[in-house]
Design a protein around this motif. Structure first.
Motif, mmCIF file in Angstrom:
data_model
loop_
_atom_site.group_PDB
_atom_site.id
_atom_site.type_symbol
_atom_site.label_atom_id
_atom_site.label_comp_id
_atom_site.label_asym_id
_atom_site.label_seq_id
_atom_site.Cartn_x
_atom_site.Cartn_y
_atom_site.Cartn_z
ATOM 1 N N UNK A 1 0.879 -1.221 0.132
ATOM 2 C CA UNK A 1 0.004 -0.032 -0.134
ATOM 3 C C UNK A 1 0.900 1.261 0.084
ATOM 4 N N UNK A 2 1.078 1.923 -1.142
ATOM 5 C CA UNK A 2 1.827 3.482 -0.877
ATOM 6 C C UNK A 2 1.293 4.233 -0.307
ATOM 7 N N UNK A 3 1.874 5.000 0.714
ATOM 8 C CA UNK A 3 1.386 5.876 1.584
ATOM 9 C C UNK A 3 1.951 7.255 1.115
ATOM 10 N N UNK A 4 1.240 8.303 0.813
ATOM 11 C CA UNK A 4 1.745 9.689 0.589
ATOM 12 C C UNK A 4 1.125 10.871 1.253
ATOM 13 N N UNK A 5 1.856 11.902 1.153
ATOM 14 C CA UNK A 5 1.194 12.873 1.989
ATOM 15 C C UNK A 5 1.054 14.076 1.104
ATOM 16 N N UNK A 6 0.255 15.275 1.476
ATOM 17 C CA UNK A 6 0.275 16.356 0.650
ATOM 18 C C UNK A 6 0.010 17.617 1.727
ATOM 19 N N UNK A 7 0.582 18.751 1.328
ATOM 20 C CA UNK A 7 0.456 20.063 2.181
ATOM 21 C C UNK A 7 1.436 20.168 3.173
ATOM 22 N N UNK B 1 5.646 19.558 4.767
ATOM 23 C CA UNK B 1 7.129 19.577 4.610
ATOM 24 C C UNK B 1 7.893 18.392 5.156
ATOM 25 N N UNK B 2 7.974 17.303 4.641
ATOM 26 C CA UNK B 2 8.752 16.138 5.191
ATOM 27 C C UNK B 2 10.175 16.410 5.552
ATOM 28 N N UNK C 1 2.732 18.780 -2.709
ATOM 29 C CA UNK C 1 1.503 18.303 -2.633
ATOM 30 C C UNK C 1 1.365 16.808 -3.050
ATOM 31 N N UNK C 2 2.610 16.279 -3.062
ATOM 32 C CA UNK C 2 2.385 14.589 -3.432
ATOM 33 C C UNK C 2 3.859 14.244 -3.074
ATOM 34 N N UNK C 3 4.095 13.728 -2.051
ATOM 35 C CA UNK C 3 5.444 13.217 -1.620
ATOM 36 C C UNK C 3 5.027 11.896 -0.646
ATOM 37 N N UNK C 4 6.150 10.862 -0.892
ATOM 38 C CA UNK C 4 5.871 9.508 -0.370
ATOM 39 C C UNK C 4 6.145 9.652 1.344
ATOM 40 N N UNK D 1 6.814 15.254 9.799
ATOM 41 C CA UNK D 1 6.306 16.485 8.669
ATOM 42 C C UNK D 1 5.820 17.646 9.195
ATOM 43 N N UNK D 2 6.403 18.724 8.967
ATOM 44 C CA UNK D 2 6.166 20.140 9.171
ATOM 45 C C UNK D 2 4.774 20.381 8.575
#
Length: 496
Positions: A321-327, A329-330, A339-342, A364-365
């Protein structure tokens, strides 16, 4: 015995127990099958007799209700007389959806004592029903020549039949007063009955003229299942002299969605889940108790993810299951798209998902703004690559967000573009923000148009506000996933 009283799809299961120590033909094995009740307690469902040979013991039981939107745990206990041989636990979704999974029997010492495999089939009462309309347009000159002085007594009906091994009448429609244009609506049968579900077996339709007690064949037309699947619906009606006497149209085919979805899963379609999590400032600092990502309690984000993932992962053989974040700062990445980072790590279990999420909220900030389109475009790229490689995955993007997205026009344009891809979007609104109402527009129940005036070919989005279902265990997954079988079936049938 516990069986849910919810609507569902009844299936039969054959169970094969192999590589058992001391297996011999004629030994009296017994398999006890258990299902879990709503309180999570296993209740005995069936005790089954067996057939055995020198290679395996085979059991069969009937009428187990299948509900896609629920996790349905099963337990299988195998005995030889009074001696316990082994046990296997598996979810019904795994049995149906994971073609590469190997199941094992474990004895009282938790040691492997054989393998177990499954084969499922639809119960007879769940043979996939179809409904369709048939329209006739007879040549006007022929129609006039067929009228008699007793035209008020003339009527027409249709007979559907198979020729092999001989003429087998499947059904006959009602007789209707004769006219050059006629239609029979909502004829109900199944492709199993029409052609044994064989796309290359002919189906014949004969036009019968009735006059008093007499009847004669005016002509017939022939069609095949593969033509219907490809939306070929116009056919010439020919008489015994091979003259065209008119045309027929078969239209408005309605398939049983549950049956179609079951068929595609049985044929190997995999559901590939991708998770996208909102890390914008409006979620508030995770070290604050009021934060939607609070580390001091289990967040709605995690609750929602686990409710959906534990169902969909049963239909994915590799469980990745790929997990991503958006919005956000990793801190663990140097080059990234905000807006699209793993997220850090690879998830192949619910435990992995929890671990990765908990690491992410601490590393993640929170930032902004909220944008959906980059994440959607990324999954569209994966879906297109799988399609180009003749893969059999259907992608499900789970977006979890607490607020209004800022790229509405681009997002809607991407959803319209995604209509011809194996992709669905399920969106969960987290928290109490009034901006969540903006998500209803994407749901597309009343149609979805982009700024270019293009309308989405199919509905591929479902949105649910978590707070509305949070007090009912399992209701979120039921609400989010109830349209997914239909979305998958519409994509697959349109693709043909």
């Amino acid at each position: 015995m516990y069986q849910s009283n919810q609507p569902g799809y009844s299936i039969n299961i054959q169970v094969y127990c192999k590589q058992l120590n001391g297996l011999r033909y004629g030994q009296s094995y017994q398999l006890i099958v258990f299902t879990k009740d709503p309180d999570g307690v296993f209740q005995e469902f069936k005790v089954i007799d067996n057939y055995s040979n020198d290679h395996h013991v085979m059991f069969k039981f009937y009428g187990l209700k299948y509900l896609f939107e629920m996790v349905q745990p099963l337990k299988f206990d195998l005995y030889l007389g009074q001696q316990f041989i082994g046990q296997c636990q598996a979810n019904l979704g795994e049995i149906l959806g994971d073609k590469q999974r190997v199941f094992y029997l474990s004895d009282l010492m938790n040691q492997r004592n054989g393998m177990i495999s499954f084969k499922t089939e639809r119960s007879q009462e769940n043979i996939q029903k179809i409904k369709f309309d048939i329209y006739l347009q007879l040549n006007n000159s022929l129609f006039q020549s067929l009228l008699s002085l007793f035209k008020e007594q003339q009527s027409l009906s249709l007979i559907l039949y198979k020729k092999i091994p001989n003429k087998q009448v499947i059904l006959q429609t009602e007789a209707k007063p004769k006219s050059s244009q006629l239609n029979w609506k909502k004829i109900e049968t199944s492709f199993e009955i029409l052609c044994d579900n064989d796309p290359l077996q002919s189906i014949f339709c004969e036009v019968i003229q009735h006059e008093g007690f007499n009847q004669q064949s005016l002509g017939e037309f022939e069609f095949w299942k593969y033509q219907i699947d490809k939306n070929v619906c116009l056919f010439n009606i020919t008489n015994l002299n091979n003259e065209i006497i008119g045309r027929s149209m078969i239209d408005q085919f309605e398939y049983d969605i549950e049956g179609q979805f079951y068929n595609f899963i049985q044929q190997g379609t995999q559901l590939a889940l991708i998770i996208a999590i909102d890390f914008t400032e409006s979620n508030k600092n995770p070290y604050n108790n009021e934060s939607l990502h609070s580390i001091t309690k289990e967040s709605q984000y995690l609750q929602a993810i686990e409710q959906v993932a534990k169902i969909l992962m049963d239909y994915d053989s590799d469980k990745k299951v790929p997990m991503y974040g958006f919005g956000g700062v990793p801190r663990y990445l140097q080059n990234y798209n905000k807006h699209c980072f793993p997220l850090q790590g690879e998830a192949q279990s619910l435990e992995d998902i929890r671990r990765i999420y908990e690491f992410s909220v601490k590393n993640i900030k929170l930032d902004g703004p909220t944008c959906f389109n980059p994440m959607i475009r990324q999954v569209m790229k994966w879906a297109q690559e799988d399609l180009n490689a003749n893969g059999n995955q259907y992608f499900v993007l789970l977006i979890l967000t607490d607020g209004k997205y800022m790229d509405e026009d681009q997002t809607i344009m991407s959803i319209v573009d995604a209509g011809n891809l194996p992709l669905s979007l399920i969106i969960v609104g987290i928290g109490d923000s009034a901006d969540l109402k903006a998500m209803d527009k994407l749901d597309g129940n009343n149609g979805l148009w982009d700024t270019l005036g293009r309308q989405a070919e199919r509905d591929l989005v479902k949105y649910v506000h978590y707070n509305k279902v949070k007090n009912d265990q399992g209701e979120l997954a039921k609400e989010l996933l109830d349209e997914l079988p239909k979305q998958l079936v519409l994509y697959k049938t349109k693709k043909k």
